[in-house]
Design an enzyme around this catalytic site. Structure first.
Site, mmCIF file in Angstrom:
data_model
loop_
_atom_site.group_PDB
_atom_site.id
_atom_site.type_symbol
_atom_site.label_atom_id
_atom_site.label_comp_id
_atom_site.label_asym_id
_atom_site.label_seq_id
_atom_site.Cartn_x
_atom_site.Cartn_y
_atom_site.Cartn_z
ATOM 1 N N GLN A 98 0.849 -1.201 0.000
ATOM 2 C CA GLN A 98 0.000 0.000 0.000
ATOM 3 C C GLN A 98 0.878 1.243 0.000
ATOM 4 O O GLN A 98 0.383 2.353 -0.126
ATOM 5 C CB GLN A 98 -0.869 0.018 1.258
ATOM 6 C CG GLN A 98 -1.845 -1.127 1.342
ATOM 7 C CD GLN A 98 -2.437 -1.233 2.742
ATOM 8 O OE1 GLN A 98 -3.395 -0.569 3.083
ATOM 9 N NE2 GLN A 98 -1.848 -2.076 3.571
ATOM 10 N N HIS A 137 -1.688 1.157 -4.045
ATOM 11 C CA HIS A 137 -2.122 2.567 -3.997
ATOM 12 C C HIS A 137 -1.278 3.454 -4.902
ATOM 13 O O HIS A 137 -1.212 4.666 -4.685
ATOM 14 C CB HIS A 137 -2.092 3.080 -2.552
ATOM 15 C CG HIS A 137 -3.167 2.467 -1.685
ATOM 16 N ND1 HIS A 137 -3.128 2.452 -0.317
ATOM 17 C CD2 HIS A 137 -4.338 1.846 -2.027
ATOM 18 C CE1 HIS A 137 -4.222 1.847 0.161
ATOM 19 N NE2 HIS A 137 -4.960 1.468 -0.861
ATOM 20 N N CYS A 141 1.862 18.988 -17.579
ATOM 21 C CA CYS A 141 1.971 17.873 -18.518
ATOM 22 C C CYS A 141 2.854 18.294 -19.689
ATOM 23 O O CYS A 141 2.588 19.327 -20.317
ATOM 24 C CB CYS A 141 0.576 17.480 -19.015
ATOM 25 S SG CYS A 141 0.625 16.238 -20.329
ATOM 26 N N SER A 182 -2.477 -1.064 9.392
ATOM 27 C CA SER A 182 -3.519 -0.956 10.426
ATOM 28 C C SER A 182 -4.764 -1.742 10.050
ATOM 29 O O SER A 182 -5.671 -1.895 10.865
ATOM 30 C CB SER A 182 -3.875 0.508 10.658
ATOM 31 O OG SER A 182 -4.264 1.104 9.433
ATOM 32 N N ASN A 229 2.938 -6.861 13.356
ATOM 33 C CA ASN A 229 2.592 -5.472 13.671
ATOM 34 C C ASN A 229 2.989 -5.209 15.114
ATOM 35 O O ASN A 229 3.027 -6.138 15.927
ATOM 36 C CB ASN A 229 1.075 -5.253 13.494
ATOM 37 C CG ASN A 229 0.724 -3.785 13.296
ATOM 38 O OD1 ASN A 229 1.120 -2.932 14.082
ATOM 39 N ND2 ASN A 229 -0.008 -3.494 12.237
ATOM 40 N N GLU A 233 1.188 -3.434 17.018
ATOM 41 C CA GLU A 233 -0.064 -3.329 17.786
ATOM 42 C C GLU A 233 -1.056 -4.354 17.247
ATOM 43 O O GLU A 233 -0.838 -4.926 16.172
ATOM 44 C CB GLU A 233 -0.653 -1.915 17.642
ATOM 45 C CG GLU A 233 -1.045 -1.614 16.205
ATOM 46 C CD GLU A 233 -1.760 -0.284 15.985
ATOM 47 O OE1 GLU A 233 -1.675 0.603 16.844
ATOM 48 O OE2 GLU A 233 -2.391 -0.148 14.919
#
Ligand code: OAD
Length: 247
Positions: free
Chosen positions: A101, A119, A152, A193, A217, A219
């Site tokens: 991501q 992403h 552009c 998360s 992780n 957490e």
């Protein structure tokens, strides 16, 4: 903890189909701020003012100043041990996929090829007008841009960052590659998360396909309880520990 790492390492075989999904936590040790939690980007900035098509329509200057600043910060950062272990696995295991991501490009800089950029990438741009003369999206690593907002080169209209903003769909080709890699033996979700969809659904989808699912992780997350194994600790320590057991 040690026996959990041993169990996981024992499951990783030379022909295992391994898929890893990463989030901002994998770059935390490189000094890249995460989005949520203490010091998170969305604690200081509002996503709706900076990371939506409406925000860009309203104020492309502001949005580009923010992305230009993030590009400057990221250009000073280096991949960490977590990125390096993932890159080593990408070379070693023929059935390996990485979905990230993260838009920071640190996996690529660590040497992982064929990254599925869920992403998009902060190092890519595209023409806001989708002018017929320009490619759909292309790499531009200029830091800083001499002119904000950048233009552009084909139609002189606005460029936009090649990232997925809130409210935008995931690129269909990216979804297709993602779908393929859910069919795996081991699915490892690292440093996310697990609250942003559709990325947050991938570990569950992989489990439904029969994968052994693992979370790394610092957490607990909304996914922790429903996956097969939740390893509590920093990615930059856990991944090298697993790697050491594989050697
Ligand atoms: P978040 O900031 O939401 O979550 C980062 C996660 O990493 C948290 O669960 C932390 O506990 C964990 N973490 C922090 N340091 C860690 C470390 N050293 N080792 C392991 N874990 C650590 O980031 P993401 O989940 O990536 O989307 O966020 C998902 C998406 O939300 C991003 O891609 C971005 C954001 O808005 C878009 O921009 C579309």
């Amino acid at each position: 903890m040690r026996h959990l790492l041993h169990d996981l390492a024992a499951r990783i075989r030379p022909d295992s189909r391994i898929t890893i999904l990463t989030g901002a936590g994998v770059s935390a040790a490189s000094g890249v701020p995460t989005f949520r939690g203490p010091g998170g980007i969305w604690r200081t900035y509002k996503p709706e003012s900076l990371a939506t098509p409406a925000a860009f329509e309203r104020d492309p200057q502001l949005v580009w100043e923010w992305y230009n600043w993030r590009r400057e910060v990221l250009s000073q950062k280096q991949p960490n041990e977590a990125h390096r272990v993932i890159a080593a696995w990408s070379r070693r295991y023929p059935n390996f996929s990485l979905i990230t991501q993260n838009v920071d490009g640190l996996h690529e800089r660590a040497g992982t090829p064929n990254v599925v950029r869920f992403h998009g990438s902060i190092w890519e741009v595209r023409c806001w007008n989708r002018c017929p003369h320009s490619p759909v999206q292309w790499s531009d690593t200029t830091v800083p841009f001499p002119q904000i907002p950048p233009r552009c080169p084909h139609c002189d209209g606005l460029l936009r960052p090649g990232v997925v903003w809130f409210g935008e769909p995931i690129n269909p080709a990216v979804l297709q590659r993602t779908q393929k890699s859910l069919n795996c033996d081991i699915f490892l979700t690292v440093g996310t998360s697990a609250v942003v969809y559709p990325a947050a659904s991938l570990a569950h989808a992989a489990k439904a396909c029969g994968a052994y699912t693992v979370e790394i992780n610092i957490e607990t997350t909304p996914s922790s309880n429903s996956l097969d194994l939740a390893l509590a600790g920093p990615a930059e320590e856990m991944l090298p520990s697993i790697e050491a057991l594989l050697a």
